[in-house]
Design a protein around this motif. Structure first.
Motif, PDB file in Angstrom:
ATOM      1  N   SER A   6      10.185  -0.688   3.772  1.00  0.00           N
ATOM      2  CA  SER A   6      11.245  -1.570   3.288  1.00  0.00           C
ATOM      3  C   SER A   6      11.031  -1.894   1.817  1.00  0.00           C
ATOM      4  O   SER A   6       9.937  -1.716   1.267  1.00  0.00           O
ATOM      5  CB  SER A   6      11.257  -2.864   4.104  1.00  0.00           C
ATOM      6  N   SER A   7      12.076  -2.411   1.185  1.00  0.00           N
ATOM      7  CA  SER A   7      11.957  -2.765  -0.233  1.00  0.00           C
ATOM      8  C   SER A   7      10.965  -3.915  -0.421  1.00  0.00           C
ATOM      9  O   SER A   7      10.244  -3.956  -1.424  1.00  0.00           O
ATOM     10  CB  SER A   7      13.315  -3.135  -0.819  1.00  0.00           C
ATOM     11  N   GLU A   8      10.874  -4.825   0.543  1.00  0.00           N
ATOM     12  CA  GLU A   8       9.910  -5.925   0.455  1.00  0.00           C
ATOM     13  C   GLU A   8       8.478  -5.388   0.457  1.00  0.00           C
ATOM     14  O   GLU A   8       7.634  -5.831  -0.328  1.00  0.00           O
ATOM     15  CB  GLU A   8      10.102  -6.891   1.614  1.00  0.00           C
ATOM     16  N   GLU A  13       3.504  -3.792  -2.668  1.00  0.00           N
ATOM     17  CA  GLU A  13       2.620  -2.740  -3.186  1.00  0.00           C
ATOM     18  C   GLU A  13       2.636  -2.715  -4.713  1.00  0.00           C
ATOM     19  O   GLU A  13       1.585  -2.617  -5.354  1.00  0.00           O
ATOM     20  CB  GLU A  13       3.031  -1.378  -2.639  1.00  0.00           C
ATOM     21  N   ASN A  14       3.822  -2.799  -5.306  1.00  0.00           N
ATOM     22  CA  ASN A  14       3.942  -2.783  -6.766  1.00  0.00           C
ATOM     23  C   ASN A  14       3.295  -4.017  -7.386  1.00  0.00           C
ATOM     24  O   ASN A  14       2.659  -3.929  -8.437  1.00  0.00           O
ATOM     25  CB  ASN A  14       5.408  -2.682  -7.189  1.00  0.00           C
ATOM     26  N   ILE A  35      -5.200 -11.165  -5.483  1.00  0.00           N
ATOM     27  CA  ILE A  35      -5.073  -9.780  -5.016  1.00  0.00           C
ATOM     28  C   ILE A  35      -5.409  -9.717  -3.533  1.00  0.00           C
ATOM     29  O   ILE A  35      -4.690  -9.099  -2.743  1.00  0.00           O
ATOM     30  CB  ILE A  35      -5.985  -8.839  -5.835  1.00  0.00           C
ATOM     31  N   ASN A  36      -6.475 -10.387  -3.144  1.00  0.00           N
ATOM     32  CA  ASN A  36      -6.884 -10.405  -1.741  1.00  0.00           C
ATOM     33  C   ASN A  36      -5.802 -11.048  -0.867  1.00  0.00           C
ATOM     34  O   ASN A  36      -5.507 -10.565   0.224  1.00  0.00           O
ATOM     35  CB  ASN A  36      -8.210 -11.155  -1.596  1.00  0.00           C
ATOM     36  N   TYR A  37      -5.185 -12.116  -1.355  1.00  0.00           N
ATOM     37  CA  TYR A  37      -4.114 -12.791  -0.623  1.00  0.00           C
ATOM     38  C   TYR A  37      -2.929 -11.848  -0.385  1.00  0.00           C
ATOM     39  O   TYR A  37      -2.418 -11.737   0.727  1.00  0.00           O
ATOM     40  CB  TYR A  37      -3.651 -14.033  -1.398  1.00  0.00           C
ATOM     41  N   TYR A  38      -2.495 -11.164  -1.437  1.00  0.00           N
ATOM     42  CA  TYR A  38      -1.346 -10.266  -1.302  1.00  0.00           C
ATOM     43  C   TYR A  38      -1.667  -9.043  -0.443  1.00  0.00           C
ATOM     44  O   TYR A  38      -0.788  -8.514   0.235  1.00  0.00           O
ATOM     45  CB  TYR A  38      -0.788  -9.873  -2.667  1.00  0.00           C
ATOM     46  N   LEU A  39      -2.907  -8.604  -0.456  1.00  0.00           N
ATOM     47  CA  LEU A  39      -3.294  -7.527   0.462  1.00  0.00           C
ATOM     48  C   LEU A  39      -3.189  -8.006   1.901  1.00  0.00           C
ATOM     49  O   LEU A  39      -2.752  -7.264   2.779  1.00  0.00           O
ATOM     50  CB  LEU A  39      -4.715  -7.044   0.153  1.00  0.00           C
ATOM     51  N   GLY A  40      -3.559  -9.258   2.142  1.00  0.00           N
ATOM     52  CA  GLY A  40      -3.401  -9.837   3.474  1.00  0.00           C
ATOM     53  C   GLY A  40      -1.947  -9.888   3.900  1.00  0.00           C
ATOM     54  O   GLY A  40      -1.607  -9.570   5.045  1.00  0.00           O
ATOM     55  N   ARG A  41      -1.070 -10.273   2.972  1.00  0.00           N
ATOM     56  CA  ARG A  41       0.371 -10.288   3.286  1.00  0.00           C
ATOM     57  C   ARG A  41       0.870  -8.889   3.615  1.00  0.00           C
ATOM     58  O   ARG A  41       1.667  -8.695   4.541  1.00  0.00           O
ATOM     59  CB  ARG A  41       1.167 -10.852   2.112  1.00  0.00           C
ATOM     60  N   LEU A  42       0.397  -7.920   2.862  1.00  0.00           N
ATOM     61  CA  LEU A  42       0.791  -6.533   3.096  1.00  0.00           C
ATOM     62  C   LEU A  42       0.310  -6.055   4.461  1.00  0.00           C
ATOM     63  O   LEU A  42       1.046  -5.397   5.195  1.00  0.00           O
ATOM     64  CB  LEU A  42       0.219  -5.663   1.983  1.00  0.00           C
TER      65      LEU A  42
END
Length: 77
Positions: A6-8, A13-14, A35-42
């Protein structure tokens, strides 16, 4: 085989790529934590289940950035 993300998911990723690039020039504990937080969201995003290979890569990245955030203050001493 991976299905189209999905675009989200692609935005996450970007954003992570942008944060990592920023970290290379200006490393901080807060940025490593972000960075660690956003990897968790991903990793908790619904689209991650469609591609096991990417999931493994992001799990390894999350372990690295978690370690980086925890050990940042040790490096500064």
């Amino acid at each position: 085989m991976c299905l189209k993300a999905s675009s989200e998911f692609l935005q996450l990723e970007n954003w992570i790529a942008t944060l990592i690039t920023t970290y290379k020039d200006h490393p901080t504990c807060g940025l490593a934590k972000t960075i660690n937080y956003y990897l968790g969201r991903l990793l908790h995003h619904d689209d991650i289940q469609f591609c096991g290979e990417k999931r493994c890569e992001y799990l390894i990245m999350q372990k690295f950035w978690g370690w980086q955030a925890r050990n940042y203050t040790v490096k500064q001493l």
